[in-house]
Structure formats: C-alpha cells, structure tokens
Design a protein around this motif. Structure first.
Motif, PDB file in Angstrom:
ATOM      1  N   UNK A 288       0.868  -1.188  -0.089  1.00  0.00           N
ATOM      2  CA  UNK A 288       0.281   0.047   0.238  1.00  0.00           C
ATOM      3  C   UNK A 288       1.460   1.026  -0.167  1.00  0.00           C
ATOM      4  N   UNK A 289       2.126   1.292   1.079  1.00  0.00           N
ATOM      5  CA  UNK A 289       2.974   2.509   0.542  1.00  0.00           C
ATOM      6  C   UNK A 289       4.180   2.360  -0.616  1.00  0.00           C
ATOM      7  N   UNK A 290       4.069   1.419  -1.193  1.00  0.00           N
ATOM      8  CA  UNK A 290       5.331   1.184  -2.241  1.00  0.00           C
ATOM      9  C   UNK A 290       4.017   2.035  -3.496  1.00  0.00           C
ATOM     10  N   UNK A 291       3.081   1.551  -3.826  1.00  0.00           N
ATOM     11  CA  UNK A 291       2.181   2.087  -4.628  1.00  0.00           C
ATOM     12  C   UNK A 291       2.359   3.618  -4.677  1.00  0.00           C
ATOM     13  N   UNK A 292       2.441   4.434  -3.558  1.00  0.00           N
ATOM     14  CA  UNK A 292       2.430   5.986  -4.057  1.00  0.00           C
ATOM     15  C   UNK A 292       3.524   5.924  -4.608  1.00  0.00           C
ATOM     16  N   UNK A 293       4.063   6.990  -5.156  1.00  0.00           N
ATOM     17  CA  UNK A 293       5.179   7.273  -5.807  1.00  0.00           C
ATOM     18  C   UNK A 293       5.846   8.287  -5.090  1.00  0.00           C
ATOM     19  N   UNK A 294       5.079   9.177  -4.085  1.00  0.00           N
ATOM     20  CA  UNK A 294       5.511  10.053  -3.754  1.00  0.00           C
ATOM     21  C   UNK A 294       5.695  10.315  -2.212  1.00  0.00           C
ATOM     22  N   UNK A 295       7.731  10.236  -2.081  1.00  0.00           N
ATOM     23  CA  UNK A 295       7.467   9.823   0.051  1.00  0.00           C
ATOM     24  C   UNK A 295       8.218  11.281   0.278  1.00  0.00           C
ATOM     25  N   UNK A 296       7.937  12.346  -0.016  1.00  0.00           N
ATOM     26  CA  UNK A 296       9.070  13.164  -0.130  1.00  0.00           C
ATOM     27  C   UNK A 296       8.802  14.630   0.837  1.00  0.00           C
ATOM     28  N   UNK A 297       9.379  14.431   1.980  1.00  0.00           N
ATOM     29  CA  UNK A 297       9.194  15.480   3.045  1.00  0.00           C
ATOM     30  C   UNK A 297       9.975  16.834   3.281  1.00  0.00           C
ATOM     31  N   UNK A 298       9.682  18.262   4.423  1.00  0.00           N
ATOM     32  CA  UNK A 298      10.606  18.723   3.942  1.00  0.00           C
ATOM     33  C   UNK A 298      10.953  19.230   5.274  1.00  0.00           C
ATOM     34  N   UNK A 299      12.539  19.070   5.190  1.00  0.00           N
ATOM     35  CA  UNK A 299      13.340  19.007   6.896  1.00  0.00           C
ATOM     36  C   UNK A 299      13.488  20.523   7.162  1.00  0.00           C
ATOM     37  N   UNK A 300      12.616  21.678   6.383  1.00  0.00           N
ATOM     38  CA  UNK A 300      13.128  23.071   6.915  1.00  0.00           C
ATOM     39  C   UNK A 300      13.065  23.302   8.232  1.00  0.00           C
ATOM     40  N   UNK A 301      11.925  23.329   9.288  1.00  0.00           N
ATOM     41  CA  UNK A 301      11.630  23.401  10.099  1.00  0.00           C
ATOM     42  C   UNK A 301      12.374  23.643  10.869  1.00  0.00           C
TER      43      UNK A 301
END
Ligand SMILES: NC(=O)c1ccc[n+]([C@@H]2O[C@H](COP(=O)([O-])OP(=O)(O)OC[C@H]3O[C@@H](n4cnc5c(N)ncnc54)[C@H](OP(=O)(O)O)[C@@H]3O)[C@@H](O)[C@H]2O)c1
Length: 331
Positions: A288-301
C-alpha cells in the motif's frame, strides 16, 4: 552493562534506530538506561556502558523504577512489521499511551520526552513537492495509521508533559534489515520496481537520525513541536540502485512487478509469516505504501528552529552501510 537508572531513558534501544541512539549517547558519556523485554536480543547493546531494566511498555506500574530518575525519555520502541493490524496498534499506540501515563505518574524529574513517529503517519506526498508539518495526515497503511494514532495520544498529553514528536522517513544504515533487501537485489543484479511509476522518497542515514533524536529530545524550543527529519535532498530509488550497482561493480537489470502481482506475492509472503510466526518485510501493508510514487518531506522546520542539518551524504552513507553488511556477511 550495569543495572540502575540514569539521565536518559530509552525504549526500543535493542532495535536498529534505538541502538544507534544509545551508542551516540554513550559516545557523549551520558548515563543511559534502556528499557528492555525479557525476550529482547541484546547484541547491539553488549559493548555499551548502559543500564538495562526489564519492564513492560504495556504495564505502567512496571516503568516506575526506570522513570524515577530520568530527565530525558526517548520513546523509540515501535512495531514496523506485523502479521495483523492489532500488532501495530499494540506496539505503537498502546506502548505510547502506557509510557506517557507512566511518565506522568512517576517521572517527576522528566524535562523532555521524545516520541519517535514516522513519515508514514503523515502519509505520501501528493506530488514531487515536499510536504511540511502543516500538511494534513493521510496515512495509507495500517502501520502509518497506528503511528498517526500514537501521535494523537502524544498530543493529548502535551498540556501535561513536555513532548516532541519526530517523524523520520525511510532510515538506512548498518544494522538495518529493510533497506538491506535493496542491497541484496542489487547484489543479485536486479533493480526490482513495483508499479509503473518510479518512487521518489526522502531518506535519512541512521547516525544522522540518532543525532537528530538527541537534539530534538533535549532542545527546550522543541517541546510541544512536531518535526520531519530527513536528508534535504529527495531521491529516486533508481538513483540509490545506480550508486549501489557502481559500489558493488554489478550490472543490474530492471524487473517491473505490476502492483497486482506484488499484492499476490505479498499475500503468499504473509501466509508464510503467519506460519513461521515472524513478520516479514513483504506484506500487503507495505505494498500500500510502495504503490504511492511520492514520499517526500521538507526538513526545513527542524533546520530553522533547532539548527539540525544532516551530515552524511547518501553516497557516503550507502558506502558505509555496504561495508558493514559485507563485514557482517549479511551480503
Ligand atoms: N526503520 C525505519 O525506517 C523507520 C522509519 C521511520 C520511523 N521508524 C520508527 O523508529 C522506531 C524504531 O524502528 P526500528 O527500525 O529501529 O525497528 P526495530 O529494529 O524493529 O526495533 C524495534 C524496537 O522496538 C522494541 N519494541 C517493539 N515492540 C515493543 C513492545 N511491545 N514492548 C517493548 N519494546 C518493543 C523492540 O524490542 P525487542 O528487541 O524486544 O523486540 C526493538 O527494540 C519505531 O518507532 C519506528 O516506527 C523507523
């Protein structure tokens, strides 16, 4: 190893992430207590000068002794693979509820509590743009839902306890057994891809994460906050495979597995896990996780507020991990 209590108290120290946090604290000469289970494998703690206390994260009363003198509590324990959703719930939500209740009851000297969550609690990003902490949480897996629920439990305690929630993405490094599968595939000459689209992900090396946990779990400005923590640069898995192939001097062949076939394989793998009693890395929840193409987060905070920046670049991190796997004969 000794038995007793100390400034820092860790859950999950026998695992991949927790053992590196214990090691980083010991490198700073900190006094560390690790809460362990009778069944815990102590292989990553044996060489460390830490105190061990056997207690149950499902029984608040048993946590009285280790929490009495604790100033900094890092709740790292969690279940990342399971055969049944209830195991995620128990290992992630119930343990969090219990340790926070115990901290409130017995942790009179506690100055700061870090609850280790996951990017999975927030869910995938809608596109290649990184999401930040203000994005609504949309977990897609049972694992992610349990981590999100654990965050909610932590937030319910925030008016009474000094809590910080930290959300790492996929973590790699020595001692990891999940990203190890990517290394193994490359060693076999395979670049295994599930689905049509390429996955773009945030990553973090485990020693960077350990430093971030210690910083976020002790920095007064972090109390009451939630942070993503990650290498600022997102990566396609194909880039990771390419670097690994170069490192191993292997030619890799791309093998595309349709989602439907991946589900079928995962179902069989789950049946085997149920039989063997050992949850494996391949299961329908993971697909279910692998089926989603984008797992991108911002570490700016976390960079802006706590000054945290990662120090280990992907290539160097992969190289160190590869060397370690070879030394341990895991590859
Ligand atoms: N690895 C990643 O890529 C990743 C990414 C994001 C977030 N995280 C989070 O990081 C944390 C650690 O993950 P990990 O990769 O280090 O996993 P791990 O290697 O499987 O370690 C899990 C740790 O949690 C302990 N634990 C699990 N259930 C427990 C329970 N009911 N009572 C007491 N202890 C329990 C285990 O103790 P035993 O040794 O006794 O089994 C072990 O020490 C988890 O909270 C996970 O959600 C991991």
């Amino acid at each position: 190893m000794e038995t007793g209590t100390a400034d820092f108290c860790l859950t999950g120290a026998t695992g991949f992430v927790g053992s590196w946090v214990a090691q980083a604290l010991c490198d700073q000469q900190a006094q560390v207590t690790c809460i362990i289970r009778p069944t815990s494998n102590l292989r990553w703690l044996e060489h460390l000068n830490v105190s061990l206390v056997r207690a149950s994260l499902l029984d608040a009363g048993s946590l009285r002794h280790p929490l009495r003198e604790t100033r900094f509590l890092f709740h790292i324990a969690g279940v990342t693979k399971a055969n049944h959703p209830y195991q995620y719930y128990q290992g992630n939500v119930e343990t969090t509820a219990t340790i926070l209740e115990a901290a409130y009851r017995y942790g009179k000297k506690i100055e700061h509590i870090l609850v280790l969550s996951s990017q999975a609690a927030a869910g995938p990003s809608p596109g290649p743009e990184p999401i930040d902490e203000a994005a609504p949480c949309r977990p897609v897996s049972e694992y992610g839902k349990s981590k999100y629920r654990a965050e909610q439990v932590a937030r319910e305690w925030m008016d009474r306890l000094p809590i910080t929630i930290l959300r790492p993405p996929a973590v790699y490094g020595p001692r990891d057994t999940d990203v190890l599968e990517v290394f193994k595939n490359v060693a076999r000459g395979w670049d295994l891809r599930v689905g049509r689209t390429e996955q773009q992900v945030s990553l973090i090396q485990v020693r960077d994460l350990a430093r971030g946990i210690i910083l976020a779990g002790t920095h007064p400005d972090a109390v009451g906050q939630t942070y993503f923590i990650a290498d600022p640069q997102p990566y396609f898995w194909s880039q990771v495979v390419e670097w690994l192939a170069r490192l191993m001097k292997r030619t890799v062949r791309t093998i595309r597995v349709p989602i439907i076939l991946a589900y079928a394989v995962a179902t069989l793998a789950e049946a085997w896990s149920a039989f063997s009693g050992k949850p494996g890395i391949i299961n329908r929840d993971k697909i279910k996780e692998v089926a989603h193409p984008y797992w991108v987060v911002s570490a700016d905070k976390i960079a802006r507020e706590l000054g945290f920046v990662t120090q280990i670049e992907l290539q160097a991190g992969l190289e160190e991990t590869y060397r370690w796997y070879r030394e341990q004969q895991w590859l």
